[in-house]
Write an enzyme that holds these catalytic residues in place. Structure first.
Site, mmCIF file in Angstrom:
data_model
loop_
_atom_site.group_PDB
_atom_site.id
_atom_site.type_symbol
_atom_site.label_atom_id
_atom_site.label_comp_id
_atom_site.label_asym_id
_atom_site.label_seq_id
_atom_site.Cartn_x
_atom_site.Cartn_y
_atom_site.Cartn_z
ATOM 1 N N TYR A 182 0.857 -1.185 0.000
ATOM 2 C CA TYR A 182 0.000 0.000 0.000
ATOM 3 C C TYR A 182 0.889 1.228 0.000
ATOM 4 O O TYR A 182 1.855 1.297 0.759
ATOM 5 C CB TYR A 182 -0.902 -0.003 1.235
ATOM 6 C CG TYR A 182 -1.791 1.208 1.365
ATOM 7 C CD1 TYR A 182 -2.824 1.438 0.458
ATOM 8 C CD2 TYR A 182 -1.611 2.134 2.396
ATOM 9 C CE1 TYR A 182 -3.652 2.548 0.577
ATOM 10 C CE2 TYR A 182 -2.445 3.244 2.531
ATOM 11 C CZ TYR A 182 -3.456 3.443 1.616
ATOM 12 O OH TYR A 182 -4.273 4.546 1.738
ATOM 13 N N LYS B 184 4.641 9.091 8.913
ATOM 14 C CA LYS B 184 4.406 8.572 10.273
ATOM 15 C C LYS B 184 5.415 9.070 11.321
ATOM 16 O O LYS B 184 5.278 10.170 11.823
ATOM 17 C CB LYS B 184 4.350 7.050 10.242
ATOM 18 C CG LYS B 184 3.227 6.576 9.276
ATOM 19 C CD LYS B 184 2.728 5.197 9.543
ATOM 20 C CE LYS B 184 1.877 4.686 8.416
ATOM 21 N NZ LYS B 184 0.490 4.479 8.689
ATOM 22 N N ASP C 166 9.327 2.743 -0.277
ATOM 23 C CA ASP C 166 8.312 3.394 0.531
ATOM 24 C C ASP C 166 8.545 2.988 1.981
ATOM 25 O O ASP C 166 8.192 1.886 2.406
ATOM 26 C CB ASP C 166 6.915 2.980 0.051
ATOM 27 C CG ASP C 166 5.820 3.686 0.830
ATOM 28 O OD1 ASP C 166 6.118 4.246 1.898
ATOM 29 O OD2 ASP C 166 4.662 3.662 0.376
HETATM 30 N N1 PLP Z 1 2.930 4.148 2.269
HETATM 31 C C1 PLP Z 1 2.815 3.229 3.234
HETATM 32 C C2 PLP Z 1 3.799 2.104 3.281
HETATM 33 C C3 PLP Z 1 1.799 3.328 4.188
HETATM 34 O O1 PLP Z 1 1.690 2.391 5.135
HETATM 35 C C4 PLP Z 1 0.907 4.419 4.110
HETATM 36 C C5 PLP Z 1 -0.173 4.543 5.096
HETATM 37 O O2 PLP Z 1 -0.380 3.750 5.956
HETATM 38 C C6 PLP Z 1 1.074 5.352 3.098
HETATM 39 C C7 PLP Z 1 2.098 5.189 2.187
HETATM 40 C C8 PLP Z 1 0.154 6.513 2.991
HETATM 41 O O3 PLP Z 1 0.421 7.433 4.001
HETATM 42 P P1 PLP Z 1 -0.723 8.438 4.496
HETATM 43 O O4 PLP Z 1 -1.759 7.624 5.176
HETATM 44 O O5 PLP Z 1 0.020 9.378 5.401
HETATM 45 O O6 PLP Z 1 -1.228 9.112 3.272
#
Ligand code: PLP
Length: 424
Positions: free
Chosen positions: A144, A267, A239
């Site tokens: 994700y 985060k 990511d």
């Molecule tokens: N990338 C990863 C690996 C994530 O776990 C998340 C959200 O949980 C995101 C991107 C998206 O971040 P946000 O919820 O701050 O938009």
């Protein structure tokens, strides 16, 4: 604070908020429970509006590595807030956090802060396409990366929880250049890249998959991804929204000894406030506006509250690197006990993250994760919740420990898990 009537709050939430929530997983639909309303949290504990105290393993979906309302972070933030909450201009705080991150993660030579991980991912993809002058993106099933149209294909987290392949409203035009491959499948990756590399702008992946439950990358998979992206001039994007500063002081890439071209963060670097960031090689980042022609902006980007909260968390982590070892040891105690208690689940963990998959055998990819028994997971979740242990309300999420989780918390959790396993 007075106790708030649950039924009134629930019906008002449903009347005025879509599905009663601002992010789908919070509706507790996969576990067929009513959502939890919370209004305060300290350390490892979170408190419902019914004044129940839970040991929290959601930890704001991994954002809170030190625990809730960590006193030093709170006092730092209070000072900043009284001097202004948003300036819309550059602050020394942004410069400081940028410097701290660039020093902690050597592949990041320059960084741009955003308000969320989604926004950072979206911008990084635009940048990769501009840099390579290519169109296609490779992503992996079950990973994700936020809710950007191009990546809402076989994604993890909420998309997995609600069992949908993509979102309505995402046009074919937006996803036709996204190639979705299986995580840890070296052969297919190799084949596809050999065939299509001239069109591939970037490969994006979570270096530890955490949004289909925790799934570790196999060495040969990561090796091939690194080798082929380099060989074929494809931008490699890690990511690390979840893994950044979660598994060591820096990115998980530090432990792997890999230097991706771009990295996404979020985060933890916002200390519990909204944040995201993308950064990487200078020659790529210099294409971002105002230096280059890739446009990306944000009214609240680099917001002083988020940034100073992030600085205070990172300072604590940097000074006290033993925290990572401590977190890992605490998690290991919990994980080992769970493994001893029940043989027909798979417990996948790294550092302070873990998932209990309700299935036998190994879990190497999204297909494997999807074979978990969701009904059993839901029953397990409910028993835990009834006993004041709060796990994420989906099989496809990671549990997170924080520095504030005590040995007593772990022991209580083990006892409740034992009770739950006996009932299901
Ligand atoms: N990338 C990863 C690996 C994530 O776990 C998340 C959200 O949980 C995101 C991107 C998206 O971040 P946000 O919820 O701050 O938009």
């Amino acid at each position: 604070m007075d106790k708030i009537n649950y039924n009134i709050l629930y019906s008002k939430a449903n009347k005025y908020l879509v599905g009663g929530v601002n992010s789908p997983v919070r509706a507790f639909i996969q576990v067929a429970e009513n959502p939890l309303f919370v209004n305060k949290a300290y350390g490892s504990k979170i408190y419902s509006t019914d004044k129940d105290e839970y040991i929290d393993y959601i930890m704001s979906w991994g954002a809170l590595i030190l625990g809730h309302s960590y006193p030093k972070v709170i006092s730092f933030v209070k000072k900043i807030v009284s001097a202004g909450t948003s300036f819309g201009l550059t602050t020394p705080f942004e410069v400081k956090l940028a410097e701290m991150i660039c020093k902690a993660i050597p592949s990041i030579e320059k960084i741009r802060f955003t308000n969320s991980g989604t926004e950072a991912v979206m911008s990084a993809l635009r940048l990769a396409r501009a840099f390579t002058k290519r169109k296609k993106i490779i992503k992996f099933r079950g990973c994700y990366h936020g809710h950007y149209d191009c990546l809402l294909l076989d994604a993890g987290s909420g998309i997995a929880t609600f069992n949908i392949a993509t979102s309505e409203g995402v046009l074919n035009e937006f996803i036709k250049d996204t190639i979705v491959l299986e995580y840890n499948d070296v052969e297919t990756f190799e084949k596809v890249v050999k065939q299509k590399w001239r069109e591939i702008a970037c490969v994006i992946l979570e270096p530890v998959a955490a949004n289909m439950g925790v799934i570790l990358p196999e060495d040969k998979f990561l090796e091939k991804v690194v080798e082929f992206t380099k060989l074929y001039g494809i931008v490699l994007i890690f990511d690390e929204v979840i893994t950044g500063f979660r598994l060591c002081y820096g990115g998980y890439q530090n432990l792997l000894g890999i230097k991706p071209d771009l990295t996404i963060l979020g985060k933890i670097i916002g200390g519990g406030f909204p944040v995201g960031a993308y950064g990487g090689k200078r020659e790529i980042m210099n294409l971002v506006s105002p230096l280059g022609g890739v446009y990306q902006a944000g009214t609240l980007s680099g917001n002083p509250v988020s940034i100073t909260a992030g600085i205070s968390v990172l300072k604590i982590l940097k000074k006290n690197k033993y925290i990572y070892k401590l977190l890992k040891d605490k998690t290991q105690i919990l994980v080992n006990e769970i493994i001893k208690l029940k043989k027909d689940v798979v417990v996948s963990s790294i550092g302070s993250m873990f998932t209990i998959f309700f299935r036998k055998g190994s879990v190497k990819n999204y297909n494997d994760a999807k074979k978990s028994d969701i009904k059993k997971f839901a029953l397990f979740h409910k028993i835990l919740r009834d006993n004041f242990i709060l796990f994420p309300p989906s099989q496809f999420e990671s549990c997170f420990l924080s520095y504030s989780h005590s040995r007593k918390d772990i022991d209580t959790t083990i006892k409740v898990i034992f009770k739950a396993f006996n009932k299901i």
